[in-house]
Motif scaffolding. Structure first.
Motif, mmCIF file in Angstrom:
data_model
loop_
_atom_site.group_PDB
_atom_site.id
_atom_site.type_symbol
_atom_site.label_atom_id
_atom_site.label_comp_id
_atom_site.label_asym_id
_atom_site.label_seq_id
_atom_site.Cartn_x
_atom_site.Cartn_y
_atom_site.Cartn_z
ATOM 1 N N GLU A 1 97.282 -34.257 -13.511
ATOM 2 C CA GLU A 1 97.055 -33.016 -14.237
ATOM 3 C C GLU A 1 95.568 -32.677 -14.285
ATOM 4 N N PRO A 2 95.167 -31.469 -13.905
ATOM 5 C CA PRO A 2 96.020 -30.425 -13.329
ATOM 6 C C PRO A 2 96.195 -30.621 -11.824
ATOM 7 N N VAL B 1 104.123 -23.590 -13.231
ATOM 8 C CA VAL B 1 103.894 -24.920 -13.790
ATOM 9 C C VAL B 1 105.125 -25.260 -14.618
ATOM 10 N N GLN C 1 104.219 -32.933 -7.536
ATOM 11 C CA GLN C 1 103.776 -33.739 -8.669
ATOM 12 C C GLN C 1 102.409 -34.307 -8.351
ATOM 13 N N VAL D 1 104.429 -28.706 -10.456
ATOM 14 C CA VAL D 1 104.397 -27.276 -10.159
ATOM 15 C C VAL D 1 105.473 -26.996 -9.113
ATOM 16 N N SER E 1 106.223 -30.770 -18.220
ATOM 17 C CA SER E 1 106.039 -31.764 -17.158
ATOM 18 C C SER E 1 104.766 -32.588 -17.337
ATOM 19 N N GLU E 2 103.891 -32.162 -18.254
ATOM 20 C CA GLU E 2 102.617 -32.860 -18.427
ATOM 21 C C GLU E 2 102.834 -34.133 -19.237
ATOM 22 N N GLU F 1 101.425 -33.755 -13.761
ATOM 23 C CA GLU F 1 101.880 -32.367 -13.881
ATOM 24 C C GLU F 1 102.783 -32.043 -12.698
#
Length: 232
Positions: free
Chosen positions: A207-208, A176, A204, A188, A180-181, A186
């Protein structure tokens, strides 16, 4: 949205991700497993080649657009389904490192020059009916040892939160992206290698990010690559 360059590990090993803003993304729909099709995909920018181009040896190694997906937004200035020559790939990565301080920048440039880069294939995927966008990059290197060294560096992310495990794929790691949140989004990233091909995936989503969806997409790419890029 995330910054265009995810600095958190993106340049480690000389490989950079470049993203553009996902205009008009549907952030209200839930993420679903990629094998489930939600109606017919929208018309792709590639025209009739709805599953992605396959006119070169390297682009044939990219995962064909799966059911339930369509080609996604452009990856920087490079489009959503393209191949770069060795020179173009090297320039892209050096441009991404241009903002580093002098000594660090020269070290990054030296690393890039020593990787034995032979080409780079890029494709983005958008899951229909959900905000889930994936950039997949295949970096062709001079040999399997170069790909192994790339992965050894890229898979070391001290302090980063672990992402999903790709079942049956020992040489793969997901993280993760720290910081980036933003605004409920989010990111990954996953790295892996198969033979002389280094694989990088950036996802992208809301989230999550749906980790099962991500893991299945990455595994699909690695399975396709292991089959030498033959149609699956």
């Amino acid at each position: 949205m995330l910054p265009a360059l995810l600095v958190g590990g993106a340049l480690v090993g000389g490989f950079a991700f470049v993203r553009t803003t996902v205009d008009g993304a549907d952030r209200s729909a839930p993420t679903t497993v990629w094998a489930e099709t939600r109606g017919k995909p929208a018309k792709d920018p590639a025209g009739p080649i709805g599953r992605g181009r396959a006119d070169t040896e390297l682009t044939r190694k990219l995962l064909p657009v799966p059911p339930g997906y369509q080609l996604g937004p452009d990856i920087g200035e490079y489009g959503n389904d393209t191949e770069l020559s060795a020179g173009q790939a090297i320039k892209m990565m050096k441009d991404a490192g241009a903002g580093y301080p002098g000594a660090a920048r020269q070290e990054v440039y030296k690393e890039i020059d020593g990787m034995g880069i032979e080409g780079l294939a890029l494709r983005s995927y958008r899951l229909s009916g959900a905000y889930f966008v994936a950039d997949v990059s295949l970096l062709a290197l001079k040999d399997a040892e170069a790909a192994r060294r790339w992965y050894a560096v890229k898979s070391q992310r001290p302090g980063a939160r672990k992402g999903p495990v790709i079942e049956g794929r020992e040489h793969s790691s997901c993280f993760v992206e720290p910081g980036s949140e933003v605004d409920g989004v989010e990111a990954v990233s996953c790295v892996a290698y198969e033979g002389e091909i280094a694989v990088a995936v950036l996802v992208q989503g809301m989230e999550p990010v749906n980790k099962a969806t991500l893991a299945e997409l990455v595994k699909g790419q690695l399975d396709h690559l292991a089959s030498s890029g033959r149609s699956v």
